[in-house]
Enzyme design. Structure first.
Site, mmCIF file in Angstrom:
data_model
loop_
_atom_site.group_PDB
_atom_site.id
_atom_site.type_symbol
_atom_site.label_atom_id
_atom_site.label_comp_id
_atom_site.label_asym_id
_atom_site.label_seq_id
_atom_site.Cartn_x
_atom_site.Cartn_y
_atom_site.Cartn_z
ATOM 1 C CE LYS A 178 6.312 11.319 -3.177
ATOM 2 N NZ LYS A 178 6.408 9.949 -2.882
ATOM 3 C CD GLU A 254 -6.542 5.782 6.417
ATOM 4 O OE1 GLU A 254 -5.401 5.394 6.889
ATOM 5 O OE2 GLU A 254 -7.244 4.935 5.757
ATOM 6 C CB CYS A 288 -4.922 1.470 6.810
ATOM 7 S SG CYS A 288 -6.620 2.031 5.686
#
Length: 480
Positions: A178, A254, A288
């Site tokens: 997705k 994560e 990130c």
């Protein structure tokens, strides 16, 4: 109507390219000019249920295939991806504004992941366990887990996809991918490539749609054995809450970070400036593990900040394969609003704007690389992940002081330290509460574990350890 560069892409469910059951579509916007570049089929609840059933059926066949046959299919997909590398890299450019050079990391990440885990799974053997009384024989056995559902962040469309697809396929699990609605195009093209090579039905499925039609039903279904994600901590909390309503599932997530970047008094200042700048300019700061809080020794802060400003002034913003910009736009309008809000709040909370701080005039979601310094470290904005090209710089005096500041966050993904003293580096390596501590440099690769602590995640991506998320463990005991 002007023809879209990438046309229309269909869902990939049960080995076939299909339109949404309600014929709904969604426009993919290029963040460089804010114009549509493609449309994608936008999944309905019925499509989601079909994908779940397909993945369940696909797992039954895929998990039973001889391992070499599975690896042959993985290699076939990898070769198909390499054949279409330019198409995939261009799709990433247009769906999220990434530079052409930056798109290479996405492409190599997915191909490296498919190859690495094909090799790594062959190293997995049943583990014998000694029987103390000599009356039984024991083995700890790994078997394919089941259906995995992977929710992917927009910042590295194929890297994130590859980090999930590689270990899932090698382990014998099926998967529903997705992608983010902000960068779904390249994932849909992966579906097209799977269809072209007639990849076994149901093993890989690619869908995207509204939260109530796709996200929540995927989580609440009893079919998935694993919910895996790359994204924000807030999203992870919602996924866990939704999925735990119906069955016990595994999680591999994560999540967001708030990386400290610590520059000690004896650091190689030029090295620290170069790496710090590169981490903020790369992918427009939408990483990130990008540093948010730059803690610089008070004796170096002016020189460090001036160095970053000089680098940022030389940064070329733009879009296109031929233009060769250093940095592209942010991926969506929401990101621009968020980053501008962080800059404005930082200034209200005592920050001094040295460079940047605003969007560029004209079309596109461009935001200037920005440097803001603080005299003190009390600003509340330092607790927020930026996800943009903004450096917040704070002075410190002692390593004992800065370790408290660095650890003062609910996040715990990446951290960076620059010092020439071995004892200082050892101190930070043992004291920083982060899943990764990078000393005097940066390195990421498919064979290196990548994961966080605290609110930054569960489990790891990359390395042999990621395979464990997609494998079920059982003890087999036989009486002698």
């Amino acid at each position: 109507m002007e023809q879209l560069k990438f046309g229309h892409k269909k869902l990939y469910i049960d080995g076939a390219l299909v339109e949404a059951s309600n014929n709904k579509t969604f426009e993919v916007i290029c963040p460089a000019d804010e114009k549509p570049t493609a449309t994608i089929a936008w999944a309905s609840l019925e499509d989601t249920q079909r994908a779940l059933k397909a993945a369940e059926s696909g797992f039954k066949t895929w998990s039973k295939l001889p391992i070499q046959e599975r690896l042959d299919w993985i290699d076939k997909l990898r070769n198909k991806i390499i054949e279409n590398s330019d198409l995939l890299r261009e799709s990433i450019m247009y769906e999220m504004g990434k530079t052409w050079e930056g798109s290479e990391e996405d492409l190599t990440s997915i191909t490296n992941s498919l190859q690495y885990y094909s090799e790594e799974i062959l190293k997995r053997n049943d583990i014998p366990i000694e029987d103390k009384e000599g009356t039984h024989e024991h083995h700890f056995v790994s078997q394919p887990l089941g259906v995995a559902v992977a929710f992917l962040a927009y910042n590295f469309p194929l890297l994130n996809l590859g980090f999930k697809l590689g270990p899932a396929l090698a382990a014998g699990s099926s998967i529903i991918l997705k992608p983010s609605e902000f960068s779904p195009l390249s994932a849909y093209i992966i579906g097209e490539l799977c269809a072209e090579i007639n990849f076994p039905k149901g093993v890989i499925n690619v869908i995207c749609g509204d939260l109530n039609d796709v996200g929540i039903p995927l989580c609440e279904s009893k079919i998935p054995r694993l919910i895996t994600m790359i994204g924000s901590t807030e999203t992870a909390q919602k996924l866990i809450a939704q999925s735990a309503k119906t069955s016990i599932k595994r999680y591999s997530m994560e999540c967001g970070g708030n990386a400290p970047f610590i520059v000690c008094k004896d650091a190689d200042l030029e090295l620290a400036i170069n790496i710090g700048t590169a981490l903020k300019v790369g992918n427009s700061g939408q990483i990130c593990v990008a540093p948010n809080r730059f803690f610089v020794h008070e004796s170096l802060i002016e020189e460090f900040a001036a160095g970053m400003v000089e680098k940022f002034k030389a940064t070329k913003l733009g879009f296109g394969r031929e233009n060769k910009p250093d940095m592209g736009p942010l991926t969506n309008k929401q990101s621009v609003i968020k980053v501008q809000g962080i800059v404005d709040t930082a200034i209200k909370q005592g920050g001094k704007l040295l460079y940047g701080g605003k969007t560029l005039e004209g079309p596109g979601y461009y935001f200037e690389p920005t440097v803001i310094t603080f005299n003190k470290n009390e600003a509340e904005i330092l607790q927020h992940e930026i996800f943009g090209p903004v450096a917040l710089i704070v002075p410190f005096k002692t390593k004992e002081e800065v370790i408290v500041l660095a650890n003062n966050t609910d996040a715990g993904l990446a951290s960076y330290v620059f010092s020439k003293d071995v004892e200082t580096l050892d101190f930070f390596a043992s004291s920083l509460e982060f899943g990764e501590v990078q000393l005097n440099g940066v390195k990421y690769d498919i064979y290196l574990p990548h994961g966080g602590v605290k609110n930054s995640g569960i489990g790891v991506d990359c390395s042999t350890y990621a395979l464990d998320d997609y494998l079920a463990k059982k003890r087999v005991t036989k009486a002698l």
